[in-house]
Design a protein around this motif. Structure first.
Motif, PDB file in Angstrom:
ATOM      1  N   TYR A 285      10.604  -0.756  -0.794  1.00 17.56           N
ATOM      2  CA  TYR A 285       9.236  -1.181  -0.520  1.00 17.56           C
ATOM      3  C   TYR A 285       8.902  -2.516  -1.181  1.00 17.56           C
ATOM      4  O   TYR A 285       8.246  -3.366  -0.590  1.00 17.56           O
ATOM      5  N   LYS A 330       5.416   1.620  17.633  1.00 16.46           N
ATOM      6  CA  LYS A 330       4.643   1.038  16.532  1.00 16.46           C
ATOM      7  C   LYS A 330       4.328  -0.437  16.807  1.00 16.46           C
ATOM      8  O   LYS A 330       3.245  -0.920  16.466  1.00 16.46           O
ATOM      9  N   ARG A 337      -3.703  -3.706  17.330  1.00 16.46           N
ATOM     10  CA  ARG A 337      -4.619  -3.797  16.185  1.00 16.46           C
ATOM     11  C   ARG A 337      -4.889  -5.241  15.811  1.00 16.46           C
ATOM     12  O   ARG A 337      -6.000  -5.607  15.434  1.00 16.46           O
ATOM     13  N   TYR A 345      -1.556  -8.610   7.095  1.00 16.99           N
ATOM     14  CA  TYR A 345      -0.736  -8.152   5.968  1.00 16.99           C
ATOM     15  C   TYR A 345      -0.490  -6.658   6.072  1.00 16.99           C
ATOM     16  O   TYR A 345       0.631  -6.177   6.034  1.00 16.99           O
ATOM     17  N   ILE A 346      -1.581  -5.905   6.224  1.00 19.56           N
ATOM     18  CA  ILE A 346      -1.459  -4.455   6.267  1.00 19.56           C
ATOM     19  C   ILE A 346      -0.711  -4.023   7.524  1.00 19.56           C
ATOM     20  O   ILE A 346       0.144  -3.137   7.483  1.00 19.56           O
ATOM     21  N   LEU A 349       2.997  -4.587   7.039  1.00 15.38           N
ATOM     22  CA  LEU A 349       3.548  -3.600   6.105  1.00 15.38           C
ATOM     23  C   LEU A 349       3.765  -2.278   6.819  1.00 15.38           C
ATOM     24  O   LEU A 349       4.802  -1.627   6.664  1.00 15.38           O
ATOM     25  N   ASP A 350       2.771  -1.899   7.611  1.00 18.13           N
ATOM     26  CA  ASP A 350       2.848  -0.638   8.341  1.00 18.13           C
ATOM     27  C   ASP A 350       4.061  -0.644   9.259  1.00 18.13           C
ATOM     28  O   ASP A 350       4.845   0.309   9.305  1.00 18.13           O
ATOM     29  N   CYS A 353       7.256  -0.326   7.228  1.00 20.03           N
ATOM     30  CA  CYS A 353       7.469   1.047   6.764  1.00 20.03           C
ATOM     31  C   CYS A 353       8.002   1.915   7.888  1.00 20.03           C
ATOM     32  O   CYS A 353       8.895   2.743   7.684  1.00 20.03           O
ATOM     33  N   ARG A 357      11.551   3.915   7.963  1.00 19.81           N
ATOM     34  CA  ARG A 357      11.649   5.350   8.149  1.00 19.81           C
ATOM     35  C   ARG A 357      12.575   5.698   9.321  1.00 19.81           C
ATOM     36  O   ARG A 357      13.379   6.622   9.232  1.00 19.81           O
ATOM     37  N   LYS A 360      16.316   5.322   8.602  1.00 19.62           N
ATOM     38  CA  LYS A 360      16.922   6.341   7.751  1.00 19.62           C
ATOM     39  C   LYS A 360      17.377   7.545   8.553  1.00 19.62           C
ATOM     40  O   LYS A 360      18.390   8.159   8.248  1.00 19.62           O
TER      41      LYS A 360
ATOM     42  N   GLN B 297      -2.600  -2.497  -2.478  1.00 19.41           N
ATOM     43  CA  GLN B 297      -1.549  -3.006  -3.361  1.00 19.41           C
ATOM     44  C   GLN B 297      -1.497  -2.216  -4.667  1.00 19.41           C
ATOM     45  O   GLN B 297      -0.424  -1.944  -5.197  1.00 19.41           O
ATOM     46  N   VAL B 300      -0.391   1.947  -4.091  1.00 19.94           N
ATOM     47  CA  VAL B 300       0.982   2.371  -3.793  1.00 19.94           C
ATOM     48  C   VAL B 300       1.924   2.184  -4.978  1.00 19.94           C
ATOM     49  O   VAL B 300       3.066   2.604  -4.908  1.00 19.94           O
ATOM     50  N   MET B 305       8.799   6.439  -1.988  1.00 20.47           N
ATOM     51  CA  MET B 305       8.904   5.756  -0.694  1.00 20.47           C
ATOM     52  C   MET B 305       8.194   6.505   0.428  1.00 20.47           C
ATOM     53  O   MET B 305       7.462   5.929   1.220  1.00 20.47           O
ATOM     54  N   LYS B 308       4.555   6.200   0.150  1.00 15.83           N
ATOM     55  CA  LYS B 308       4.111   4.838   0.451  1.00 15.83           C
ATOM     56  C   LYS B 308       3.955   4.631   1.941  1.00 15.83           C
ATOM     57  O   LYS B 308       2.952   4.082   2.403  1.00 15.83           O
ATOM     58  N   THR B 309       4.950   5.083   2.692  1.00 17.71           N
ATOM     59  CA  THR B 309       4.860   4.852   4.141  1.00 17.71           C
ATOM     60  C   THR B 309       3.652   5.569   4.723  1.00 17.71           C
ATOM     61  O   THR B 309       2.943   5.031   5.568  1.00 17.71           O
ATOM     62  N   VAL B 312       0.507   3.544   3.712  1.00 21.93           N
ATOM     63  CA  VAL B 312       0.376   2.280   4.444  1.00 21.93           C
ATOM     64  C   VAL B 312      -0.065   2.545   5.869  1.00 21.93           C
ATOM     65  O   VAL B 312      -0.904   1.838   6.427  1.00 21.93           O
ATOM     66  N   GLU B 313       0.472   3.614   6.449  1.00 18.52           N
ATOM     67  CA  GLU B 313       0.100   3.935   7.821  1.00 18.52           C
ATOM     68  C   GLU B 313      -1.396   4.235   7.911  1.00 18.52           C
ATOM     69  O   GLU B 313      -2.098   3.747   8.800  1.00 18.52           O
TER      70      GLU B 313
END
Lengths: 361, 355
Positions: A285, A330, A337, A345-346, A349-350, A353, A357, A360, B297, B300, B305, B308-309, B312-313
């Motif tokens: 992160y 996404k 949005r 920024y947000i 980040l979203d 993330c 995910r 993985k 900021q 989190v 991890m 965090k996701t 953030v979502e």
């Protein structure tokens, strides 16, 4: 019936006059060079025959010029494919000098509510037009109302058009120009002959750009040309504007390079796009936030990045289809949005993330 | 006696400290006597306005520095009167239409159209066009942007428009394709340090490198903030100490404390306290976007991890809603509440795992 006969009779004279007009037009353009006009205006096609790629439309317009009756028209297609240019060129050929009196052009910057349709359009449509020009030459006995960017008209305003279109068909033709045909109400589409404008092929864009380059004495390298064609995405207007901006920035006589084009077109450089995916592979992160911070400071357009990421992800060989679909979902949400004004920024980040995910699993 | 930020603002394109290649390009363009509409974008404090003023000066000479403030009254179709303040010189007009809220379309239509329609009185003047600078173009409503698009094409002979925006994601593609985009990225750390050093040299002060570096880091790429920090440091203590404290803004500390409170305890009572703190921040004019970013900021920081996701979502979801709705406090609070729920559930789960 009367109208049909009249137009039919005019055909011979009209056809020949327009061809002479054509020549005088195209030769006149290259002579006068007002320095302030953008190249997009300067190299707008002057006659219907100059319009590239859109064969079926050109065919119909050519027949109209030769005297066949003009139906109500609905042009749709992506931006920069020549919709407005086609109708303007056709109108100029049809009417010659009196073209200003015979055309009513409305677009999104004009007030275009139901009130305007009722008053302005209706009263314009009601005047009957003569079949002779002031100088005695014949011309078609109708006027044209051009509704540019018609998909931004409210459904109520479109509904107000329905009856007007039919009732005044003796004196007025309508031409609707829009990007999305789905936003035009069905009663209108069924009253018009629809023409789809295809995105221009890269060869045609290249040809056109090379012509402009030689006319304007701009030196443009092969890689820069390739970059211009790629970034335009079939939008000729964008390609030409971009070329002009580049040549203005660099000054006369200096060759344009691919990175200049990228900078002017607002494209996010490839290393940033790949960097984003790479950072996500690390499943960390902190690295992601650091990357996003740097990107924001560079001031790149995040909406553009999202678009380019989409390209990369769709053609990526290392991801499964399920991963791709999750990420693309996404991407869509993020893009939506940001259009609404969401924080970049947000949002980014979203997105990051989500990619982490999905990688993985 | 002016602030250092204004005192040492470069006033010609050749004197700019960074992005020199771009400055050269702009100079090239101006020397040809004509330029397209511009869209200048980049993070705040990167020097967008400075660049524009240098450009205008290059274009019109020192006359652009004689500014006057004007108040204008515009009436909307629904008979509402709007006051708008403009800054103008003989050659250019600077306006911020988003001051008028959602009536900005009227401002664009009336004000800019009238300016654009009038020709320059004195034809022997240097240029035949005027420049309109529109600030915060990304805050314009979609309607206003659509209204702008035809104005830009129609009056291109008498008027050039320079749009200033923080981000161009919100500028509609039709406008973007009509402008030449000029990206002004934030200066990097070394560039900020160099500028701080040169400011100090001109003031006759000596600045230790460690302090300059810390200021540069804390300013986060915002040059204006960096210079303001420097001046604050000077007022607090001179001669400078290398380990001197760089004072950050009050509201930042307040926001950090708020975030800490949320992490410490999750309960409805706490939520009430948080609400009053959020109100306090908003009363002092901190935009909700910045509150949101700051909270995220901080929150989190001590999560794993997976958490965090999730957070953030949620943040992206609620932040988007702020822009759709009209009361930011509701969405801010919703975010805090959902964070508390997620965090508490996670804590309880880990505690349960232990036994």
């Amino acid at each position: 019936m009367q109208a049909f006969l009249k137009t039919g009779k005019l055909s011979g004279g009209q056809g020949s006059s327009s061809t002479t007009k054509e020549k005088s037009c195209s030769s006149g353009v290259s002579k006068k060079k007002p320095s302030l006009t953008p190249w997009v205006e300067k190299y707008r096609p002057q006659t219907v025959n100059d319009v590239v790629e859109q064969n079926d439309v050109v065919q119909v317009m050519r027949q109209c010029l030769n005297g066949a009756d003009l139906p109500n028209l609905l042009f749709y297609g992506p931006p920069g494919t020549g919709k407005t240019s086609t109708i303007l060129a056709a109108a100029r050929q049809l009417f010659g000098d009196i073209y200003k009196d015979r055309i009513l052009e409305l677009n999104a910057s004009d007030e275009r509510g139901i009130q305007v349709i009722r008053e302005k359009v209706k009263s314009f449509a009601q005047f009957s037009a003569s079949s002779i020009r002031p100088d005695g030459r014949p011309c078609p006995p109708f006027k044209i109302v051009i509704l540019d960017e018609a998909d931004s008209m409210t459904p109520a305003a479109q509904a107000a058009l329905r009856r007007t279109m039919e009732r005044e068909s003796r004196t007025t033709r309508f031409c609707l120009v829009c990007n999305y045909v789905s936003r035009i109400i069905p009663p209108i589409t069924s009253r018009c002959s629809k023409f789809r404008f295809k995105p221009l092929g890269s060869e045609l864009i290249r040809e056109r750009l090379q012509l402009i380059c030689s006319e304007e004495k701009v030196s443009c390298g092969e890689d820069a040309m390739k970059c211009l064609v790629e970034t335009s995405g079939g939008d000729l207007r964008r390609a030409i504007t971009c070329l002009q901006s580049c040549s203005r920035l660099k000054g006369p006589g200096i060759e344009i390079h691919a990175d200049d084009v990228q900078e002017v077109a607002g494209v996010v450089p490839v290393q940033w796009v790949n960097g984003m995916l790479e950072v996500c592979h690390h499943n960390n992160y902190e690295m992601l936030t650091e990357f996003v911070d740097r990107l924001m400071q560079e001031g790149y357009c995040v909406a553009q990045l999202v678009e380019q990421l989409h390209e990369v992800i769709v053609f990526d060989n290392n991801m499964t289809d399920q991963q791709k679909s999750l990420i693309c979902d996404k991407l869509g949400v993020c893009s939506f949005r940001m259009q609404d004004g969401g924080n970049e920024y947000i949002g980014l980040l979203d997105l990051g993330c989500t990619i982490i995910r999905t990688m993985k699993t | 006696m002016s602030l250092w930020v204004d005192k040492y603002r470069p006033n010609s394109l050749t004197k700019l400290d960074y992005h020199k290649a771009q400055a050269l390009h702009l100079k090239n363009m101006v020397q040809q006597g004509d330029f397209p509409h511009l869209l200048v974008y980049g993070p705040s404090g990167a020097g967008k306005k400075t660049r524009i003023f240098c450009l205008l000066r290059e274009l019109y000479g020192p006359g652009v520095e004689r500014l006057r403030l004007e108040h204008m009254n515009i009436q909307t179709p629904s008979n509402k009167k709007i006051d708008i303040t403009t800054v103008s010189s003989n050659y250019h007009l600077e306006v911020n239409p988003s001051d008028a809220g959602f009536h900005d379309r009227v401002v664009i239509q009336e004000l800019i159209k009238t300016v654009a329609q009038t020709h320059q009185l004195d034809p022997s003047g240097q240029r035949e066009f005027k420049v309109v600078v529109i600030c915060e173009a990304d805050c314009l409503t979609k309607d206003a942007q659509h209204a702008l698009r035809r104005t830009m094409e129609k009056y291109v002979a008498t008027c050039r428009i320079i749009l200033v925006a923080n981000t161009i994601s919100r500028v509609i593609p039709a406008i973007r394709s009509r402008c030449l985009g000029v990206r002004v990225g934030a200066p990097n750390k070394e560039e900020i340090i160099n500028i701080l050093q040169s400011v100090c040299r001109k003031e006759g002060l000596s600045l230790p490198n460690e302090l300059a570096e810390r200021i540069a880091v804390q300013s986060n790429g915002n040059l204006r903030r960096a210079i303001l920090f420097l001046e604050t440091c000077k007022v607090q203590q001179y001669p400078f100490q290398p380990d001197q404290k760089v004072a950050s803004h009050d509201w930042e500390i307040y926001l950090k404390d708020t975030a800490k409170m949320i992490v410490l305890e999750q309960s409805p009572q706490k939520l009430l306290q948080i609400r009053s703190r959020l109100y306090e921040l908003m009363i002092h004019g901190i935009p909700s976007e910045i509150i949101f970013k700051g909270l995220l900021q901080e929150l989190v920081k001590n999560c794993d991890m997976q958490l965090k996701t999730q957070i953030v979502e949620k943040a992206a979801f609620f932040e988007h809603r702020i822009h759709l709705g009209s009361k930011p406090i509701i969405h801010l609070e919703a975010f805090v509440a959902s964070f508390m729920a997620i965090y508490k559930k996670f804590m309880e789960a880990t505690v349960a795992d232990l036994f």
